[in-house]
Scaffold this active site. Sequence first.
Site, PDB file in Angstrom:
ATOM      1  N   ARG A  18       0.816  -1.213   0.000  1.00 54.27           N
ATOM      2  CA  ARG A  18       0.000   0.000   0.000  1.00 54.27           C
ATOM      3  C   ARG A  18       0.854   1.270   0.000  1.00 54.27           C
ATOM      4  O   ARG A  18       0.381   2.349  -0.347  1.00 54.27           O
ATOM      5  CB  ARG A  18      -0.912  -0.014   1.243  1.00 54.27           C
ATOM      6  CG  ARG A  18      -1.896   1.136   1.340  1.00 54.27           C
ATOM      7  CD  ARG A  18      -2.954   1.091   0.247  1.00 54.27           C
ATOM      8  NE  ARG A  18      -3.884   2.204   0.369  1.00 54.27           N
ATOM      9  CZ  ARG A  18      -5.056   2.133   0.982  1.00 54.27           C
ATOM     10  NH1 ARG A  18      -5.441   0.981   1.537  1.00 54.27           N
ATOM     11  NH2 ARG A  18      -5.849   3.178   1.047  1.00 54.27           N
ATOM     12  N   HIS A  43      14.645 -10.951   6.841  1.00 57.37           N
ATOM     13  CA  HIS A  43      15.388 -11.502   5.702  1.00 57.37           C
ATOM     14  C   HIS A  43      15.348 -10.485   4.568  1.00 57.37           C
ATOM     15  O   HIS A  43      14.524 -10.589   3.649  1.00 57.37           O
ATOM     16  CB  HIS A  43      14.780 -12.831   5.270  1.00 57.37           C
ATOM     17  CG  HIS A  43      15.583 -13.572   4.263  1.00 57.37           C
ATOM     18  ND1 HIS A  43      15.605 -14.958   4.189  1.00 57.37           N
ATOM     19  CD2 HIS A  43      16.390 -13.158   3.265  1.00 57.37           C
ATOM     20  CE1 HIS A  43      16.389 -15.336   3.195  1.00 57.37           C
ATOM     21  NE2 HIS A  43      16.873 -14.248   2.610  1.00 57.37           N
ATOM     22  N   HIS A  50      10.250  -6.832   0.594  1.00 58.89           N
ATOM     23  CA  HIS A  50       9.548  -6.870   1.893  1.00 58.89           C
ATOM     24  C   HIS A  50      10.374  -6.082   2.906  1.00 58.89           C
ATOM     25  O   HIS A  50      10.256  -4.866   2.975  1.00 58.89           O
ATOM     26  CB  HIS A  50       9.198  -8.292   2.333  1.00 58.89           C
ATOM     27  CG  HIS A  50      10.183  -9.349   1.925  1.00 58.89           C
ATOM     28  ND1 HIS A  50      11.502  -9.347   2.331  1.00 58.89           N
ATOM     29  CD2 HIS A  50      10.032 -10.445   1.130  1.00 58.89           C
ATOM     30  CE1 HIS A  50      12.117 -10.389   1.831  1.00 58.89           C
ATOM     31  NE2 HIS A  50      11.259 -11.084   1.087  1.00 58.89           N
ATOM     32  N   GLU A  70      18.746 -12.774   8.313  1.00 59.75           N
ATOM     33  CA  GLU A  70      18.993 -13.831   7.330  1.00 59.75           C
ATOM     34  C   GLU A  70      19.295 -13.224   5.974  1.00 59.75           C
ATOM     35  O   GLU A  70      18.795 -12.143   5.643  1.00 59.75           O
ATOM     36  CB  GLU A  70      17.749 -14.720   7.175  1.00 59.75           C
ATOM     37  CG  GLU A  70      17.320 -15.457   8.408  1.00 59.75           C
ATOM     38  CD  GLU A  70      16.114 -16.345   8.143  1.00 59.75           C
ATOM     39  OE1 GLU A  70      15.865 -17.233   8.965  1.00 59.75           O
ATOM     40  OE2 GLU A  70      15.427 -16.146   7.109  1.00 59.75           O
ATOM     41  N   HIS A 191      11.104 -22.886   7.930  1.00 60.44           N
ATOM     42  CA  HIS A 191      10.465 -22.902   6.603  1.00 60.44           C
ATOM     43  C   HIS A 191       9.260 -23.839   6.619  1.00 60.44           C
ATOM     44  O   HIS A 191       9.391 -25.047   6.751  1.00 60.44           O
ATOM     45  CB  HIS A 191      11.411 -23.313   5.475  1.00 60.44           C
ATOM     46  CG  HIS A 191      10.955 -22.797   4.137  1.00 60.44           C
ATOM     47  ND1 HIS A 191      11.330 -21.566   3.646  1.00 60.44           N
ATOM     48  CD2 HIS A 191      10.118 -23.314   3.219  1.00 60.44           C
ATOM     49  CE1 HIS A 191      10.766 -21.353   2.473  1.00 60.44           C
ATOM     50  NE2 HIS A 191      10.021 -22.404   2.185  1.00 60.44           N
TER      51      HIS A 191
END
Length: 238
Positions: A18, A43, A50, A70, A191
């Site tokens: 957004r 990460h 992100h 990470e 994961h």
Amino acid sequence: MTKLSVNINKIATLRNARGGNVPNVVEAANNIERFGAQGITVHPRPDERHIRYQDVRDLAPIVSTEFNIEGNPVDDFISLVLENKPTQVTLVPDDENVLTSNAGWDTLKHRDYLREIISEFKKHNIRTSIFVDPIKEMIEGAAQTGTDRIELYTEDYATGFAKGNKEKAVKPYADCAKLAQELGLGINAGHDLSLQNIRFFKESVPGLQEVSIGHALIAEALYEGLATVIQEYLSLLK
């Protein structure tokens, strides 16, 4: 107790979709710690789709639990880690355009490369972990790099669990965890771990010190709320 580190990448993904700063990743990290999680994982990737590099800089001074960064140890990533000095750095062999982490290191092929990078991080008292598949040769290779820990890549376990083959799916992880302990390595995992499959993994894998969970936990929190879901994980990890 196995520690829970919450990966907040998906919170950053929602913000980026957004624009602006809602949801606020720093506020989210503070709340996640307040709700009982023992670590925050990020990460950052080169395209910053992100978590952004600036997010790492903003988070480093306010995370009061364990901060885990990470990523693929390209030059910019190494500089970011050394600048912010997290509790732990987890080395992941991501290709630049990969959607999500999909393989562990070939620790035999990249042994010298990893050894050099890990040595630099350890000079700055940063704990190191290497993302690896549950293959004994890769565990043995990891032990030769000087890393403190490994992070077992658990997608195969999650897939097998969902198909009803949980005993078969978890066996390579249990075997590799035993070997890792014999070689003096700490054990993390992550994961596709979720509320559905985490308890059996925890009960089956000896010496599990930390799990890093992001996608499933954030998705589960959409229905139950972050505070409730974090407490559920903590209960299952005891």
